[in-house]
Design an enzyme around this catalytic site. Structure first.
Site, PDB file in Angstrom:
ATOM      1  N   VAL A 137      -4.287 -12.180   0.838  1.00 49.88           N
ATOM      2  CA  VAL A 137      -5.236 -13.221   1.223  1.00 49.88           C
ATOM      3  C   VAL A 137      -6.128 -13.525   0.029  1.00 49.88           C
ATOM      4  O   VAL A 137      -6.660 -12.618  -0.616  1.00 49.88           O
ATOM      5  CB  VAL A 137      -6.084 -12.771   2.431  1.00 49.88           C
ATOM      6  N   ASP A 186     -13.810   3.037   6.689  1.00 52.95           N
ATOM      7  CA  ASP A 186     -14.304   2.672   5.359  1.00 52.95           C
ATOM      8  C   ASP A 186     -14.964   1.298   5.441  1.00 52.95           C
ATOM      9  O   ASP A 186     -14.567   0.342   4.762  1.00 52.95           O
ATOM     10  CB  ASP A 186     -13.158   2.674   4.353  1.00 52.95           C
ATOM     11  N   ARG A 227       0.869  -1.179   0.000  1.00 52.43           N
ATOM     12  CA  ARG A 227       0.000   0.000   0.000  1.00 52.43           C
ATOM     13  C   ARG A 227       0.902   1.224   0.000  1.00 52.43           C
ATOM     14  O   ARG A 227       1.702   1.408   0.923  1.00 52.43           O
ATOM     15  CB  ARG A 227      -0.905  -0.005   1.219  1.00 52.43           C
ATOM     16  N   ASN A 238     -14.420  -3.733   0.957  1.00 45.54           N
ATOM     17  CA  ASN A 238     -13.130  -3.759   1.635  1.00 45.54           C
ATOM     18  C   ASN A 238     -12.942  -5.028   2.450  1.00 45.54           C
ATOM     19  O   ASN A 238     -12.174  -5.056   3.415  1.00 45.54           O
ATOM     20  CB  ASN A 238     -12.979  -2.543   2.550  1.00 45.54           C
ATOM     21  N   GLU A 275      -7.453   3.345   6.240  1.00 44.75           N
ATOM     22  CA  GLU A 275      -6.950   4.707   6.142  1.00 44.75           C
ATOM     23  C   GLU A 275      -7.938   5.746   6.651  1.00 44.75           C
ATOM     24  O   GLU A 275      -7.554   6.887   6.939  1.00 44.75           O
ATOM     25  CB  GLU A 275      -6.560   5.034   4.700  1.00 44.75           C
ATOM     26  N   ASP A 278      -8.171  -1.849   4.233  1.00 46.52           N
ATOM     27  CA  ASP A 278      -8.324  -0.397   4.085  1.00 46.52           C
ATOM     28  C   ASP A 278      -8.744   0.296   5.390  1.00 46.52           C
ATOM     29  O   ASP A 278      -9.914   0.584   5.612  1.00 46.52           O
ATOM     30  CB  ASP A 278      -9.329  -0.075   2.976  1.00 46.52           C
TER      31      ASP A 278
END
Length: 353
Positions: free
Chosen positions: A122, A226, A65, A231, A246, A244
């Site tokens: 994964v 999120d 990422r 996700n 963030e 995710d």
């Protein structure tokens, strides 16, 4: 949302060469990096890169990422990858969340041109954003009982995360938390994302929030941020990896619940606008809140407020993403700035009750 949006200015061959050099130096042995690729169906913010690394008889399927380059018109003003890396570890350890195993964090921008972290990859299935899962595919074609199992187990992720206890020392970068602080941060984000451009439908939504502010927003927990099925990686309709982090924040539980509910509505509304049925019986507010209440004992409150807030937050993001498309020549600037918000009709409907 029928074709992938450009999110990067970096070339895969360059990333391959730089990843090889960085990981070989990090591990102190020659490393072979192969299968460098980008995902095609999900993700509009951080840059994501898949690769496989092999050394000393070991083989790891990895995901990197990366904070986006400035010339790529980032969605967010900053990308605290250290915090994302740490929260992923905390969510695994303290809440039992099936987040991918974090492998390495690199704060130095020199190796790839930006800070980044690497986690395990994964395998499984992810409900796609492009084309949205409401248009068709494995989730759309699943038996209703399987879809409900996926829904309930995903709400269970929120229940486990929200019921886990974290100290402020473990989450220093997220601040003291609270609904007011969260909304004020969104105002600042709106100003950063759009500068002097005014988007009236979003400003009306901010005014609506002030006029309908909850009397008691409730206690604060660690929120995923999120929180949506796009996700999550699933196997047999069960979450095996939560992605995710963030947008993680400290705030009311309803931030996550409303985001999960509204993000499905966003795709459902797009689908119905195309004359297709979508999944109208999926992720309904009453069902999601009932499952959450059964798992946690917490009665979700002020959901109309929080769903409006979710629609506003998503509107700011999508308008920023649309302006990135304009920057890359993928779309023209609309005459009406409200048209930068894909779901303006939904927000307008919510504003009028």
């Amino acid at each position: 949302m029928t074709e992938p949006m450009r999110t990067s200015t970096r070339h895969l061959q360059e990333l391959h060469d730089r990843l090889t050099a960085w990981l070989s130096g990090r591990l102190g042995v020659p490393v072979e990096v192969t299968e460098v690729a980008r995902p095609s169906a999900n993700g509009l913010s951080s840059e994501t890169v898949f690769f496989t690394a092999a050394w000393d008889g070991r083989r790891e399927h990895c995901v990197a990422r990366l904070a986006p380059a400035g010339e790529a018109v980032p969605v967010f003003p900053s990308y605290d990858l250290r915090t994302q890396f740490d929260i992923t570890r905390l969510a695994r350890r303290k809440a039992g969340i099936p987040a991918p195993r974090p492998l390495w964090f690199e704060p130095d921008p020199a190796p790839l041109g930006t800070p980044f972290f690497v986690m395990e990859r994964v395998d499984g299935e992810v409900p796609p954003d492009v084309m949205p899962y409401t248009f068709g595919g494995w989730l759309h074609e699943a038996a209703p009982a399987d879809r409900r199992r996926l829904q309930d187990s995903t709400v269970g992720i929120l229940a486990a995360l929200h019921d886990a206890r974290f100290t402020q020392e473990e989450l220093p970068a997220l601040g003291a938390g609270g609904l007011r602080e969260h909304v004020e941060a969104q105002r600042a984000y709106y100003e950063w994302a759009h500068g002097k451009l005014r988007i009236p439908v979003l400003e009306r939504a901010f005014d609506w929030l002030e006029a309908h502010w909850p009397g008691d927003p409730g206690g604060d927990v660690l929120c995923w941020g999120d929180a949506r099925i796009g996700n999550v990686i699933y196997r047999d309709f069960t979450p095996v990896a939560v992605l995710d982090w963030e947008m993680a924040a400290v705030g009311p539980r309803e931030l996550d619940l409303a985001w999960m509910i509204f993000l499905h509505r966003f795709f459902q509304d797009l689908t119905e606008a195309m004359g297709l049925p979508g999944l109208p019986d999926f992720m309904r507010r009453d069902d999601v809140c009932r499952t959450y209440r059964e798992l946690t004992g917490h009665e979700p409150r002020d959901m109309e407020f929080h769903e409006m807030y979710a629609a506003l937050r998503h509107g700011i993001i999508m308008a920023r993403v649309w302006r990135r498309r304009i920057h890359f020549g993928e779309q023209a600037m609309p005459d009406d700035p409200d048209d930068l918000v894909m779901h303006r009709a939904t927000i307008e409907e919510m504003l009028t009750g």
